[in-house]
Every structure is written in C-alpha cells, then in structure tokens.
Design an enzyme around this catalytic site. Sequence first.
Site, PDB file in Angstrom:
ATOM      1  N   GLU A 183       0.912  -1.338  -0.149  1.00  0.00           N
ATOM      2  CA  GLU A 183       0.086   0.119  -0.109  1.00  0.00           C
ATOM      3  C   GLU A 183       0.710   1.099   0.037  1.00  0.00           C
ATOM      4  O   GLU A 183       2.001   1.288   0.673  1.00  0.00           O
ATOM      5  CB  GLU A 183      -0.981  -0.081   1.211  1.00  0.00           C
ATOM      6  CG  GLU A 183      -1.777   1.124   1.429  1.00  0.00           C
ATOM      7  CD  GLU A 183      -2.748   0.854   2.773  1.00  0.00           C
ATOM      8  OE1 GLU A 183      -3.564  -0.189   2.583  1.00  0.00           O
ATOM      9  OE2 GLU A 183      -2.590   1.842   3.420  1.00  0.00           O
TER      10      GLU A 183
ATOM     11  N   THR B 205      -3.984   4.919  -0.842  1.00  0.00           N
ATOM     12  CA  THR B 205      -4.741   5.277   0.167  1.00  0.00           C
ATOM     13  C   THR B 205      -5.367   6.721  -0.327  1.00  0.00           C
ATOM     14  O   THR B 205      -4.837   7.271  -1.513  1.00  0.00           O
ATOM     15  CB  THR B 205      -3.934   5.521   1.508  1.00  0.00           C
ATOM     16  OG1 THR B 205      -3.049   6.723   0.977  1.00  0.00           O
ATOM     17  CG2 THR B 205      -3.304   4.379   1.890  1.00  0.00           C
TER      18      THR B 205
ATOM     19  N   GLY C 154     -12.837   5.958   7.575  1.00  0.00           N
ATOM     20  CA  GLY C 154     -11.736   6.906   7.685  1.00  0.00           C
ATOM     21  C   GLY C 154     -11.556   7.689   9.094  1.00  0.00           C
ATOM     22  O   GLY C 154     -12.630   7.308   9.985  1.00  0.00           O
TER      23      GLY C 154
ATOM     24  N   HIS D 282     -12.136  -2.747  16.538  1.00  0.00           N
ATOM     25  CA  HIS D 282     -12.153  -1.694  16.254  1.00  0.00           C
ATOM     26  C   HIS D 282     -12.511  -0.788  17.615  1.00  0.00           C
ATOM     27  O   HIS D 282     -13.272  -1.055  18.470  1.00  0.00           O
ATOM     28  CB  HIS D 282     -13.476  -1.221  15.375  1.00  0.00           C
ATOM     29  CG  HIS D 282     -13.474   0.187  14.948  1.00  0.00           C
ATOM     30  ND1 HIS D 282     -13.781   1.383  15.473  1.00  0.00           N
ATOM     31  CD2 HIS D 282     -12.831   0.709  13.597  1.00  0.00           C
ATOM     32  CE1 HIS D 282     -13.439   2.530  14.923  1.00  0.00           C
ATOM     33  NE2 HIS D 282     -13.088   2.153  13.706  1.00  0.00           N
TER      34      HIS D 282
ATOM     35  N   LYS E 251     -21.525  -6.122   6.353  1.00  0.00           N
ATOM     36  CA  LYS E 251     -20.735  -5.489   5.140  1.00  0.00           C
ATOM     37  C   LYS E 251     -20.564  -6.786   4.307  1.00  0.00           C
ATOM     38  O   LYS E 251     -20.857  -6.583   2.969  1.00  0.00           O
ATOM     39  CB  LYS E 251     -19.417  -4.988   5.473  1.00  0.00           C
ATOM     40  CG  LYS E 251     -19.447  -3.815   6.635  1.00  0.00           C
ATOM     41  CD  LYS E 251     -18.255  -3.364   6.958  1.00  0.00           C
ATOM     42  CE  LYS E 251     -18.002  -2.260   7.908  1.00  0.00           C
ATOM     43  NZ  LYS E 251     -16.737  -1.657   8.525  1.00  0.00           N
TER      44      LYS E 251
END
Length: 318
Positions: free
Chosen positions: A19, A50, A126, A184, A200
């Site tokens: 990434e 990103t 985000g 999270h 999801k």
Amino acid sequence: MKIPEHIANANGKTLFSFELIPPLKGQSIQGIYNAIDPLMEFKPPFIDVTSLREDFIYKQHPNGLLEKLAYRKRPGTIAICAAIMNKYKVDTVPHLLCGGFTKDETENALIELEFLGIENVLVLRGDARIGDSSFVPTPNGHCFATDLLEQVVNMNNGIYLHEDHGNSAKTNFCIGVAGYPEKHFEAPNLKTDFKYLKQKVEMGAQFIVTQMFFDIDRYKEFVKACRANGINVPIIPGLKPITSSKQLVTLSKTFHIDIPEDLSDAIHACENEKAVKEVGIEWMINQCKELIAFGAPVLHFYTMSNAGPTKRIAEAIF
C-alpha cells in the site's frame, strides 16, 4: 482482475501486495515510482493507494482575522492508480473514504474509476480529522462505512444518486472492507464488531484487509472467529514492521493495537535505532513465515511509500 480472482489463481500460494500513500501536494509522482520499483521483483498482483480526508488550515488576513480553510494535503489517488496501471501493468485498489467526501463526489470518483477499468475498491469510514475528538461526517457525506458500501453496491446495480438521467450503466466493483483482529476501538466488544463486519459481507463486500497487528495469534483467532460467524471471504493480513523506538507509542496510540511484550522488551534492549529497525524487521519476517504456514492468502504491507523495510522482508520470505 478482482482480488478474489487473484487469490484463486494463486492455487494456495500466498501473494505479496503493498500500500502507498499519495505524495504531498506539490511533489511529483516520481516518489511513488521510487517506492514501487524495488518491490516489483516480488510480482504484486495489486497495489493499494490510500486516500486521505482534508485537514483545516488557518489563513491570517491583513486585518488580523483568521479564515478557516479546508486543505487536502495528499490529493491524486485516482490519477496515481491510473499511472501505476499504465506503467506497471498491475491492478490497483483505491481507497474510498466517508470522511472528506460528499456522496456526489464519491459517485463521480466511482464513475472515473469505472472508466479507467479499475475493478477493486477498499471502502473505509476513515479517521477523524486532526484536531477533532471524534469522527465528524462531511456535510452530505456518509457517516458509516456501511453507508458508503451501500452506495458502491447500488452503482453495481445501476442505481445512482439522481435517477433523472435514466438507463444507468451498472458498475462492476469488487469491494473490500477493513477488519480489526484486536477490535475496532469504537466497538464495545468483539461480538458487536463481528456483527457489523458480517453485515458488510452480506451487503456485498468480497474481501477483508486487516488492521496491522504484531501478535500472529490475534490474526489466527480473528480468522477462525470470522469463519465461525459465517464470514467466508478472503481475509488479508495488513502488516507493517516497527522501524523506530517511538513507534512503540505512536502505533499503539494511533491504531489502537497491542505490542507483544517480547517485541517491546527486545526493542527497549536495543542500543540504537539501527538495532531497533533490525529487531522490527526480524520480528516481521518470522510473523510472515507463520502467516504463510497458516494459509494467509496475501501478505499486504503498509509501506508508507518507503520500500526499504518491506523489500528486506520480502527477500526473506518470497
């Protein structure tokens, strides 16, 4: 090609990917190429780029008053993806964010990605903007990753924001989402975290990329728990070696992750930063070997556009 297809075509072999972050405004794309070139020998089937939300800056006027202005420090995600595909002939995975983008801006970005032949996107809420105590949605933007995911799924079904144009073409995006082996930080518990992750996948997510971790057992337990909860899409581990002693604090604080005692003890015992970097790279090499043995489909490295440590690790395992 879509990420699950790359994984299926590997026939059980663990793939390598990484990434990048866009360069600061005013810098050239050559920095991106410099970060990619040393890693191409490991044949990444895809490269992530990103996307960052805007920050605020304050401009002082001659009368002394301050004006608050939105400023995006690292623009260019879509263009960088196109440039990488053109130069290196590999797939790219642009990140889509809730924060910093309106629904219309997201739709326009997805249209551009479709025109470019980009088939994969990673959907994320985000982070909070610097200076904000918590995530603040952009006006007419999305509050949650599930909302953004729904917009992409809708476009895959030919449903756009404004239906007055009629006969909308269906997009064909393969959608990835984030997973958190250590939960999270805003979720009250892992059970709730798995509930939303499964939602999801049921909505249409086709692969998961995890937050970085330094305890291999966290990833193994996460994968097993996902399978037990009926989450059966590929789960790609996100990886980053520790390369400086200050990262013991910054990574834990920023990404809400634990550093194993053995690793932190080894880093504290180092006499200089060069030794710290060696400890971090060696830890990650051993972690990657365990991940391959466990059957991780891809080893995905958060390079921060610095190829050096990732190249060292890849040389040892691929």
